[in-house]
Enzyme design. Structure first.
Site, PDB file in Angstrom:
ATOM      1  CB  SER A 227      -1.966 -10.808  -1.279  1.00 26.15           C
ATOM      2  OG  SER A 227      -2.386  -9.595  -0.764  1.00 26.15           O
TER       3      SER A 227
ATOM      4  NE  ARG B 111      -4.560 -20.102  12.607  1.00 21.38           N
ATOM      5  CZ  ARG B 111      -5.664 -19.354  12.587  1.00 21.38           C
ATOM      6  NH1 ARG B 111      -6.615 -19.587  11.711  1.00 21.38           N
ATOM      7  NH2 ARG B 111      -5.815 -18.361  13.426  1.00 21.38           N
TER       8      ARG B 111
ATOM      9  CB  THR C  16      -0.950   0.002   1.224  1.00 23.39           C
ATOM     10  OG1 THR C  16      -1.883  -1.051   1.040  1.00 23.39           O
ATOM     11  CG2 THR C  16      -1.698   1.303   1.381  1.00 23.39           C
TER      12      THR C  16
ATOM     13  CB  THR D 175       0.865 -11.541  14.364  1.00 28.02           C
ATOM     14  OG1 THR D 175       0.055 -12.271  13.499  1.00 28.02           O
ATOM     15  CG2 THR D 175       0.060 -11.021  15.509  1.00 28.02           C
TER      16      THR D 175
ATOM     17  CB  THR E 242       0.420  -4.153   6.311  1.00 25.92           C
ATOM     18  OG1 THR E 242      -0.830  -4.106   5.621  1.00 25.92           O
ATOM     19  CG2 THR E 242       0.997  -2.756   6.445  1.00 25.92           C
ATOM     20  CG  ASP E 243      -2.614  -7.595   3.247  1.00 25.04           C
ATOM     21  OD1 ASP E 243      -3.029  -7.031   4.275  1.00 25.04           O
ATOM     22  OD2 ASP E 243      -3.144  -7.445   2.129  1.00 25.04           O
TER      23      ASP E 243
END
Ligand code: ASP
Length: 343
Positions: A57, A244, A12, A157, A87-88
């Site tokens: 991404s 998870r 971004t 994270t 940031t993703d």
């Protein structure tokens, strides 16, 4: 004056706001970035390396290798590195870089922004200034500098989609906090066993060790998950599975929702089987409840307090570098680069 290499990978920070949404536009981005450079040159002598130009991404393990190669090629010419990144997947790439470099003797600071640099209310300029400042410091870790906070990369994270405070390290304190002055929290630096030496001496020990094996799967437990779906997974192409689970490593053990048969199948097929948690804070403990104990008896490993991003990149790095499954299991549970607390 210190020399910093700014490596562009996209995100971004480099995007332009258009009617159709925000998207990458290399030419306009370069104009905007170069406008900032005179201001940034007050902090350090800066060169820019346009390595990639992607929404993060779209970045993959081969791109992590490219980034490590770029740092290696330039390592001795610069005092520090700033990686501009979306940031993703910033926590993934930066964790990967931490595993792919040994005895790091210089700062590698990842940053980006929630709002493009071209927008008036952007957080980009502040993140750029802070990151360059951090890249001239004596922090020799891979870190994320975002919204006045500096975090160890492999503990980080992405926590927020819309807030400027996008990152945090749920299980590790900050490395520095930036206000009127930079508050370096030095007691939190380099807490892992192989401590790098500082400055020039460290650089002579630094080695680059890229390579990530992507053949792992990550599965999320949820109420009502139809575990017969798991029977249809052909495990042959895979070397690792990360599950998870809930809380301290719990998952259903009652039929028809039990995960036990699948876990047994994974360990019998020699897959490195890791139980991690959907809860971000604290540590998985497989001896707390019956499901965890059964998984552990079957050969599954606990992620401890590692982030999902650290688990994935560490496992990929280990699988690429070693073939002995016992050694991989042992190393996975060790604290290699400050990514894990050993209790
Ligand atoms: N989709 C963007 C990226 O990760 C989001 C960002 O940079 O904040 O590249």
């Amino acid at each position: 004056m210190k020399k910093v290499l700014m490596i562009q990978t996209g995100g971004t920070i480099a995007m332009q706001a258009k009617k159709e949404g925000i998207s990458l536009d290399p030419e306009r981005w370069s104009e905007q970035l170069y406008k900032q450079i005179p201001l940034l040159q007050d902090i350090a002598e800066i060169d820019v390396e346009p390595l990639l130009f992607e929404d993060s991404s779209d970045l993959h393990p081969a791109d992590w290798d490219k980034l490590i190669d770029s740092i290696e090629c330039n390592y001795h010419q610069y005092d520090g590195f700033v990686v501009l990144h979306g940031t993703d997947t910033m926590a993934y790439t930066s964790s990967a870089v931490s595993f792919g470099i040994h005895q790091l003797g210089k700062p590698i600071i990842f940053t980006g922004s929630q709002v493009p640099l071209s927008r008036i209310r952007s957080d980009a300029q502040r993140n750029l200034v802070n990151s360059i400042e951090m890249a001239t410091s004596d922090l020799h870790e891979v870190a994320i500098c975002f919204n006045d906070h500096v975090f160890r990369a492999n503990r980080s994270t992405k926590m927020s989609i819309g807030d400027f405070d996008a990152f945090s390290t749920p299980n590790y304190p900050e490395l520095a906090e930036i206000g009127l002055e930079i508050d370096y929290h030095r007691k939190n630096w380099f807490d892992w066993t192989i401590k790098p030496k500082s400055g020039d001496i460290a650089s002579t020990y630094t080695s680059f060790d890229k390579g990530f094996e992507g053949d792992i799967i990550v599965l999320t437990v949820h109420p009502g998950f139809r575990t017969e779906l798991l029977d249809s997974i052909d495990l042959n192409p895979y070397d690792g599975v990360i599950i998870r689970a809930y809380g301290s490593g719990n998952f259903p053990i009652k039929k028809p929702y039990s995960w036990l048969r699948f876990i047994d199948k994974c360990t019998e097929n020699q897959l490195i089987t890791v139980i991690t948690s959907q809860a971000n804070h604290d540590s998985v403990n497989l001896s707390n409840y019956t499901s965890g104990s059964l998984a552990s008896n079957s050969g599954a490993l606990s992620s401890g307090d590692m982030t999902l991003e650290a688990c994935i990149t560490k496992l990929m790095w280990l699988l690429h570098h070693y073939s002995d499954k016992d050694l991989i299991s042992k190393l996975f549970q060790e604290n290699l680069k400050g990514e894990k607390s050993i209790s």
